[in-house]
Scaffold this active site. Structure first.
Site, PDB file in Angstrom:
ATOM      1  N   ALA A  41     -41.686 -28.074 -48.496  1.00 60.25           N
ATOM      2  CA  ALA A  41     -42.265 -28.647 -47.278  1.00 60.25           C
ATOM      3  C   ALA A  41     -43.220 -29.791 -47.555  1.00 60.25           C
ATOM      4  CB  ALA A  41     -42.975 -27.562 -46.483  1.00 60.25           C
TER       5      ALA A  41
ATOM      6  N   HIS B 251     -31.555 -24.007 -47.664  1.00 58.95           N
ATOM      7  CA  HIS B 251     -31.809 -23.216 -46.457  1.00 58.95           C
ATOM      8  C   HIS B 251     -31.098 -23.777 -45.230  1.00 58.95           C
ATOM      9  CE1 HIS B 251     -35.719 -21.526 -48.407  1.00 58.95           C
ATOM     10  NE2 HIS B 251     -34.701 -20.745 -48.633  1.00 58.95           N
TER      11      HIS B 251
ATOM     12  N   CYS C  68     -15.045 -19.651 -33.355  1.00 62.30           N
ATOM     13  CA  CYS C  68     -13.878 -20.484 -33.667  1.00 62.30           C
ATOM     14  C   CYS C  68     -14.132 -21.487 -34.785  1.00 62.30           C
ATOM     15  CB  CYS C  68     -13.371 -21.214 -32.419  1.00 62.30           C
ATOM     16  SG  CYS C  68     -14.458 -22.557 -31.842  1.00 62.30           S
TER      17      CYS C  68
ATOM     18  N   CYS D  38     -20.168 -23.475 -27.270  1.00 59.22           N
ATOM     19  CA  CYS D  38     -18.967 -24.112 -27.807  1.00 59.22           C
ATOM     20  C   CYS D  38     -18.105 -24.640 -26.672  1.00 59.22           C
ATOM     21  CB  CYS D  38     -18.182 -23.107 -28.643  1.00 59.22           C
ATOM     22  SG  CYS D  38     -16.667 -23.776 -29.351  1.00 59.22           S
TER      23      CYS D  38
END
Length: 239
Positions: free
Chosen positions: A22, A120, A131, A148
């Site tokens: 970070a 990460h 899908c 989606c």
């Protein structure tokens, strides 16, 4: 002086594995979630909400909290800083540079580095678990609860959530094995299994440098340790 010694090691290495945390992104305005004054310390419940369990329990509320905690709406306001540009410059100088980053902001890729392992995951995309369709940041920003377009399932962000498996660890170890030098920047090395990587580098005898504002419990593993502001040290490394 440690900075001069670090500069010599970096100049002499033709291949470098760079582990970033970070502290590399804070100069771009992105909060450090785990530092002494980080956001995680303000509200540990965030770890519950940003979890695989909570995504499946309540995906709609998950997305609301996820966007708020990670400030996803601000992602496009962030850009690479001088640390990111320095790492790209190493690559431009002809070195084989492989970045293994804990950061999920995508700034290493935006800065132009070609070999980036997002340990990460990334905030910049999401995938439908039903899908497999992938969606980029623009779509995620345009929809409060992104679903989606093909099967209407709520998509899952491509960041590694609490409870998700880490899939890039062995790839990261291979990169370290193939590099002459390991350079660790801006991480407290508190998060496992990422913090096993410096131990692995030490176990196979890789030369190593740590630059971080605060001491870590793994300082003893490194050949050179510098506790200072990362942006300042990077400027000195380029002199």
């Amino acid at each position: 002086m440690q900075t001069e010694a670090a500069a010599k090691k970096i100049a002499a290495a033709s291949s470098i594995a760079i582990l970033t945390g970070a502290g590399v992104s804070t100069a771009s305005g992105i909060p450090d979630f785990r530092s002494t004054n980080g956001l995680w310390t303000a509200d540990e419940a965030r770890e519950y909400y940003i979890s695989n369990h909570y995504f499946h329990k309540d995906p709609e509320d998950f997305w609301k909290k996820y966007k708020d905690i990670f400030r996803v709406k601000l992602l496009k306001d962030y850009g690479p800083n001088n640390v990111h540009r320095y790492l790209k410059r190493l690559e431009a100088d002809g070195k084989q540079v492989s970045i293994i980053t804990q950061n999920v902001d995508g700034l290493h890729t935006l800065a132009g580095n070609e070999q980036v392992i997002e340990y990460h995951g990334t905030l910049n995309s999401a995938t439908c678990q039903n899908c497999g369709q992938s969606y980029e940041l623009d779509y995620l920003l345009q929809n409060d609860i992104p679903a989606c377009q093909h099967c209407q399932h709520i998509v899952k962000p491509d960041v590694v959530l609490f409870g998700d498996p880490i899939t890039e660890h062995h790839k990261a170890e291979r990169v370290i094995q193939q590099s002459e030098l390991v350079l660790v920047l801006g991480t407290s090395l508190l998060v496992s299994p990422f913090n096993l990587l410096p131990e692995y580098a030490s176990s196979i005898g890789r030369s190593s440098i740590l630059i971080n504002r605060e001491p870590t419990v793994m300082d003893h593993l490194f050949d050179i340790v510098i506790h200072d502001d990362l942006s300042k040290i990077v400027q000195q490394l380029q002199k």
